[in-house]
Design a protein around this motif. Structure first.
Motif, PDB file in Angstrom:
ATOM      1  N   GLU A 427       0.833  -1.202   0.000  1.00  0.00           N
ATOM      2  CA  GLU A 427       0.000   0.000   0.000  1.00  0.00           C
ATOM      3  C   GLU A 427       0.862   1.245   0.000  1.00  0.00           C
ATOM      4  O   GLU A 427       2.021   1.231   0.433  1.00  0.00           O
ATOM      5  CB  GLU A 427      -0.980  -0.005   1.165  1.00  0.00           C
ATOM      6  CG  GLU A 427      -0.479  -0.646   2.454  1.00  0.00           C
ATOM      7  CD  GLU A 427       0.539   0.178   3.191  1.00  0.00           C
ATOM      8  OE1 GLU A 427       0.264   1.361   3.436  1.00  0.00           O
ATOM      9  OE2 GLU A 427       1.617  -0.336   3.511  1.00  0.00           O
ATOM     10  N   TYR A 439      -1.414   4.515 -10.076  1.00  0.00           N
ATOM     11  CA  TYR A 439      -2.170   3.259 -10.170  1.00  0.00           C
ATOM     12  C   TYR A 439      -1.832   2.534 -11.468  1.00  0.00           C
ATOM     13  O   TYR A 439      -1.549   1.323 -11.471  1.00  0.00           O
ATOM     14  CB  TYR A 439      -3.664   3.574 -10.095  1.00  0.00           C
ATOM     15  CG  TYR A 439      -4.568   2.438 -10.505  1.00  0.00           C
ATOM     16  CD1 TYR A 439      -4.903   1.427  -9.610  1.00  0.00           C
ATOM     17  CD2 TYR A 439      -5.104   2.387 -11.792  1.00  0.00           C
ATOM     18  CE1 TYR A 439      -5.739   0.393  -9.991  1.00  0.00           C
ATOM     19  CE2 TYR A 439      -5.938   1.358 -12.178  1.00  0.00           C
ATOM     20  CZ  TYR A 439      -6.253   0.352 -11.276  1.00  0.00           C
ATOM     21  OH  TYR A 439      -7.081  -0.676 -11.660  1.00  0.00           O
ATOM     22  N   CYS A 461      -6.873  -3.395  -6.594  1.00  0.00           N
ATOM     23  CA  CYS A 461      -6.587  -2.223  -5.753  1.00  0.00           C
ATOM     24  C   CYS A 461      -7.873  -1.625  -5.201  1.00  0.00           C
ATOM     25  O   CYS A 461      -8.940  -1.719  -5.826  1.00  0.00           O
ATOM     26  CB  CYS A 461      -5.857  -1.184  -6.615  1.00  0.00           C
ATOM     27  SG  CYS A 461      -5.434   0.359  -5.772  1.00  0.00           S
ATOM     28  N   PHE A 475      -2.950  -2.199  -2.758  1.00  0.00           N
ATOM     29  CA  PHE A 475      -2.901  -3.208  -3.817  1.00  0.00           C
ATOM     30  C   PHE A 475      -2.805  -4.609  -3.222  1.00  0.00           C
ATOM     31  O   PHE A 475      -2.098  -4.834  -2.229  1.00  0.00           O
ATOM     32  CB  PHE A 475      -1.684  -2.979  -4.722  1.00  0.00           C
ATOM     33  CG  PHE A 475      -1.757  -1.732  -5.553  1.00  0.00           C
ATOM     34  CD1 PHE A 475      -2.263  -1.771  -6.849  1.00  0.00           C
ATOM     35  CD2 PHE A 475      -1.332  -0.506  -5.043  1.00  0.00           C
ATOM     36  CE1 PHE A 475      -2.339  -0.623  -7.616  1.00  0.00           C
ATOM     37  CE2 PHE A 475      -1.401   0.643  -5.810  1.00  0.00           C
ATOM     38  CZ  PHE A 475      -1.902   0.588  -7.099  1.00  0.00           C
TER      39      PHE A 475
END
Length: 555
Positions: A427, A439, A461, A475
């Motif tokens: 994360e 992302y 995610c 994630f």
């Protein structure tokens, strides 16, 4: 012997509790499709402690005698089980090493103090003997913050804080509670709840983590949008050092030079042993509600979460899953029938008629707390924002499912490991302007890593923990591993994800801490000067490197 309870030594949670898929008809075909894993294959059997060759303790008998004199014979443990339980945390790497019977340096003794005075005596005797002290809370850490350095030759003492588990006092006028550091999440909420209060801190590890552990790793909880991270919640604390106790009073704000409180937060046991903290607490709200929402795309959902964060609404939770995690969530649902099944099918048909691509749907959870009128007002404001970004309200059903499952996810990792597959998390946090590019970069890096090691992998995610300037991206990734190269493959995938974080404007960790797992990225995250600052602080406070050496910064 001590009455302190621990998680099972070889996996997450308590004995007799595990993830099961038999009542989730879509789970097996989903996993087969996305990572080419047949979950119906016979799992690896549970390990027997007798299979491990536990190294003999390396601690002088007179030091053990001194520690026993402090806490009593019932609170000093040197049997194989206690020592193995306190060897590692619960990271993927920890569990793989245990399954491989890789235990190079385990604690020589486990000591359970009952109060701060006993902690002081233990620390003083340990430092005088040049022993290593590793504070231990619930044992849930997944960043390698609990392991002794493999080359450590000095005696290693695991200082288990589990007996120090009480709410000591509540200042009701100020909304402050003084709590011992070894209190687990359920202990805290039960004791506060009897008097009408809540801490409001609910990390994924809530059931098996402690106040001291939260402070030592800068934890965040699921309801941090309302209650704040543990750094916001913690107002004062005590930490034991050789010959003295650091006492920070619970003041609302100060201008007294660099913040010593901030130095202890995230210090992972390297600046002494946290024994208690004074924290913000709140009256239990009259109404608590989590609603589900659906968005046509990840980008639309993120934009809505950002707008909600700057609106006059103040939700407790703002969370949205990307389409990949949404698909996983749908695959873990129990079989529906009757009206429930009809409603689900009807909703999907309506969305298709609206032009939604069902493969792009993103599921969101937004939580509300307060009086009934206040909750209604917030819901109305959020509904307007959600509609503006093309989303719809999905109702209470998804929120109830979220509430039921929120602490159970870690059990899936053991389920996968038993079937020769890896499932893990990473994360980060970044400004709103960087979230979508970050992302996309992380997904690309992970998929390149899957190709590199020759596996069919899956990465998903969710966004959580909203702030004024940005948010956390969490994630989860999975793949079927090779028989003899589990950690070598894992390092390629995990390393690619972590590198993508810092290369694209994110931090190496938002709330799991640094430990040894994330230490290689510290300089890229906070600069060489920042590492110099931290290293200098550790060296000044603990020149003998007696407190949990080798964590956070690596020399």
């Amino acid at each position: 012997m001590t009455t302190v309870k621990h998680m099972k030594w070889w996996g997450w949670g308590v004995e007799g509790v595990a993830f099961h898929h038999e009542d989730k008809p879509d789970f097996a075909p989903f996993v087969q499709k996305v990572v080419d894993l047949d979950v119906n294959i016979p799992p690896v059997g549970a390990m027997d402690l007798a299979e491990l060759s536990v190294p003999a303790a390396r601690i002088p008998g007179d030091l053990v005698a001194e520690l026993t004199e402090v806490v009593g014979a019932d609170h000093v443990a040197s049997d194989d089980l206690d020592r193995i339980v306190h060897t590692y945390g619960k990271s993927l790497r920890d569990l793989v090493r245990l399954r491989a019977k890789d235990i190079p340096r385990i604690p020589d003794v486990v000591v359970y103090p009952g109060d701060e005075a006993e902690v002081q005596q233990i620390v003083d005797k340990a430092v005088a003997a040049d022993a290593v002290i590793i504070p231990f809370g619930g044992g849930s850490n997944i960043a390698g913050s609990l392991e002794a350095p493999p080359e450590e030759t000095r005696p290693v003492i695991s200082l288990d804080m589990g007996r120090m588990n009480k709410v000591l006092d509540i200042d009701e006028e100020s909304g402050l509670a003084r709590i011992q550091a070894g209190a687990l999440g359920p202990d805290i909420e039960e004791q506060l709840g009897r008097r009408g209060w809540t801490l409001g801190h609910f990390p994924d590890s809530f059931t098996h983590s402690t106040l001291g552990g939260w402070i030592a790793t800068r934890s965040s909880g699921m309801q941090s949008d309302k209650y704040g991270d543990i750094a916001d919640i913690t107002r004062g604390l005590h930490a034991v050092l050789p010959g003295k106790v650091l006492v920070l009073r619970p003041l609302p704000s100060t201008s007294t030079g660099p913040s010593v409180r901030e130095m202890i937060l995230g210090s992972e046991g390297r600046l002494g042993v946290i024994t208690e903290a004074t924290v913000n607490v709140h009256r239990i709200p009259t109404e608590r509600l989590i609603l589900g929402y659906l968005f046509p795309s990840w980008e639309a959902g993120i934009a809505a979460m950002q707008e909600i964060s700057t609106s006059d609404a103040h939700p407790t939770v703002t969370r949205i899953s990307d389409s990949y995690e949404t698909a996983f969530s749908f695959a873990t649902r129990k079989k529906s029938s009757g009206i429930s099944k009809l409603v689900n099918e009807t909703v999907m048909k309506v969305l298709q008629k609206r032009g939604w691509n069902l493969d792009d749907i993103c599921l969101s959870f937004i939580g509300y707390e307060g009086g009934r009128a206040d909750v209604s007002r917030q819901k109305a404001m959020v509904k307007d924002v959600v509609g503006k970004h093309g989303g719809i309200v999905a109702g209470k059903g998804p929120g109830q499912l979220y509430d039921q499952k929120k602490f159970d996810t870690p059990y899936i990792r053991d389920f996968l490991l038993d079937r020769h597959a890896v499932g893990d998390v990473s994360e980060t946090a970044a400004p709103w302007s960087k979230l979508i590019p970050l992302y996309n970069a992380v997904r690309a890096a992970a998929n390149d890593a899957f190709d590199k090691i020759g596996v069919k992998g899956w990465i998903m995610c969710h966004m959580s923990h909203s702030y004024h300037s940005g948010a956390c991206l969490y994630f989860t990734f999975a793949y079927k591993h090779g028989e003899d190269e589990v950690l070598a493959q894992y390092d390629i995938v995990k390393g690619a994800i972590q590198q993508a974080f810092v290369d694209n404007g994110g931090t190496l960790s938002h709330h799991h801490g640094v430990g040894v797992e994330h230490a290689p990225w510290m300089e890229q995250d906070i600069s060489a000067a920042g590492v110099h600052f931290i290293d200098g602080l550790f060296s000044a406070v603990d020149p003998g490197q007696n407190f949990n050496p080798g964590k956070v910064v690596v020399k």
